[in-house]
Design an enzyme around this catalytic site. Structure first.
Site, short mmCIF file in Angstrom:
data_model
loop_
_atom_site.label_atom_id
_atom_site.label_comp_id
_atom_site.label_asym_id
_atom_site.label_seq_id
_atom_site.Cartn_x
_atom_site.Cartn_y
_atom_site.Cartn_z
N GLU A 12 46.59 -11.73 50.49
CA GLU A 12 47.93 -11.74 51.07
C GLU A 12 47.86 -11.83 52.59
OE1 GLU A 12 49.97 -9.07 47.49
OE2 GLU A 12 49.22 -8.12 49.31
N ASP B 46 49.47 -0.53 43.86
CA ASP B 46 50.55 0.45 43.72
C ASP B 46 50.03 1.86 43.99
OD1 ASP B 46 52.17 -1.68 42.92
OD2 ASP B 46 51.82 -1.31 40.78
N ASN C 244 46.82 -7.05 50.53
CA ASN C 244 45.42 -7.20 50.17
C ASN C 244 44.84 -8.35 50.98
OD1 ASN C 244 45.96 -9.69 48.79
ND2 ASN C 244 46.46 -8.56 46.93
N LYS C 245 43.56 -8.59 50.85
CA LYS C 245 42.89 -9.60 51.68
C LYS C 245 43.51 -10.98 51.51
CE LYS C 245 38.24 -11.59 52.39
NZ LYS C 245 38.38 -12.89 51.70
#
Length: 341
Positions: free
Chosen positions: A212, A281, A209-210
């Protein structure tokens, strides 16, 4: 954005979903939900008193990735650790209920099953209680898991590594999975948690994600499209991956592919967001099943974006299904036709 023929192609992939075989390796969790109402504040402390109506349990972490894959009617095996406790037994029961293969499950000694208990009142999470041990299990358990994973890989189209940093995905295991998958012609898709993304070097696709992605770039903020493009290229170099799919919440998701001169951006599809729990997920599960069905990465990302838009509109960890995905595709196609009339 999708082109004129995307819907027809998407239904073509969906028809192939039952033929896809995947292995999910990662941190398995039990998600507990305590549902109730708040009518007063405790006289003992300034906290709400929750009157419990019901409690439910669901597979979380790598287990939820597997549930999403099973919901799309693909065949899936799950590999990871559980404890010798009631939560571990509940996970095995839930795997059977969802028709998820449990041949890769290892019971680790002196290690509880990772359990996250959420108390929810009026669609709002009041508190979360975690029971877990993040250190890797003993050598015996690690060797047992590695043997099970090696045995499973020759029979699958792809492997999903679901990393929540709870001790399952050791560097040795990741390297072995990548090597074995390449030898057997399978792809490897990674939902990462390590900030040093070279940990997953050799994977086919990585889906941070952004936040991470920013952490993997040394804490550098991604504030615009140029940041996505430049940051994505850095992540490609560090992982050796074929592509990076950065999920950006309400801004949608962006696909950076090796050899392309620009990234592919997909606006978010959610009409109303109730709960983002488990959306990552759903994204990696849908991408993996789509890739297994022969979808190119751009079409796989488009399908994953639609799936994520469905699940964030529901409360709790709710997986995607073929029915929900097909329904969302039909709605999107009707809206396209209405806009042209």
């Amino acid at each position: 954005m999708s082109d004129e023929g995307f819907t027809a192609r998407a239904f073509g992939y969906i028809r192939k979903f039952p033929n896809v075989r995947l292995l999910v390796v990662g941190d398995i969790m039990l998600d507990e939900y305590i549902w109730g109402d708040v009518r007063r504040i405790s006289p003992e402390a300034p906290v709400p008193v929750v009157a419990v109506r019901e409690d439910t349990r669901a597979l979380g972490g790598a287990g939820n990735v597997a549930v999403n894959i099973a919901g799309l009617e693909a065949k899936v095996e799950l590999a990871g650790f559980v404890g010798s406790d009631s939560a571990g037994r509940e996970i095995i029961r839930l795997l059977s209920r969802h028709r998820i293969g449990a041949s890769g499950i290892v019971k680790a000694r002196n290690r509880p099953t990772t359990t996250k208990t959420r108390v929810i009142a009026y669609h709002q999470q009041v508190v979360r209680v975690d029971r877990e041990k993040k250190e890797p299990p003993d050598r015996r358990a690690q060797d047992a898991l590695l043997a099970k994973v090696r045995k499973a890989i020759p029979g699958v189209d792809g492997v999903v590594l679901s990393d929540y940093r709870k001790g399952v995905l050791s560097r040795e295991l990741v390297e072995d999975v990548v090597h074995s998958a390449k030898r057997n012609g399978a792809f490897v898709a990674v939902d990462p948690k390590h900030t040093d993304v070279s940990y997953y070097r050799g994977c086919t696709l990585i889906t941070p994600n952004k936040y991470e992605a920013e952490a993997a770039l040394g804490g550098k903020d991604i504030v615009d499209d140029m940041g996505i493009w430049e940051g994505g290229k850095v992540l490609l170099r560090r992982t050796g991956a074929r592509a990076v799919l950065i999920t950006r919440g309400e801004e949608g998701m962006s696909l950076i592919e090796r050899g392309r001169k620009a990234f592919f951006h997909i606006p978010a599809k959610a009409r109303q967001v109730f709960d983002v729990t488990g959306a990552g997920d759903t994204v990696i599960g849908t991408v993996a099943v789509s890739m297994g069905a022969g979808a190119p990465l751009r079409d796989a990302a488009l399908l994953a974006n639609i799936a994520a838009g469905v699940v964030v509109g529901e409360v709790g960890t709710v997986p995607i299904t073929v029915g929900k995905l097909s329904g969302a595709l039909r709605i999107q196609e009707r809206e396209r036709e209405d806009s042209r009339s």
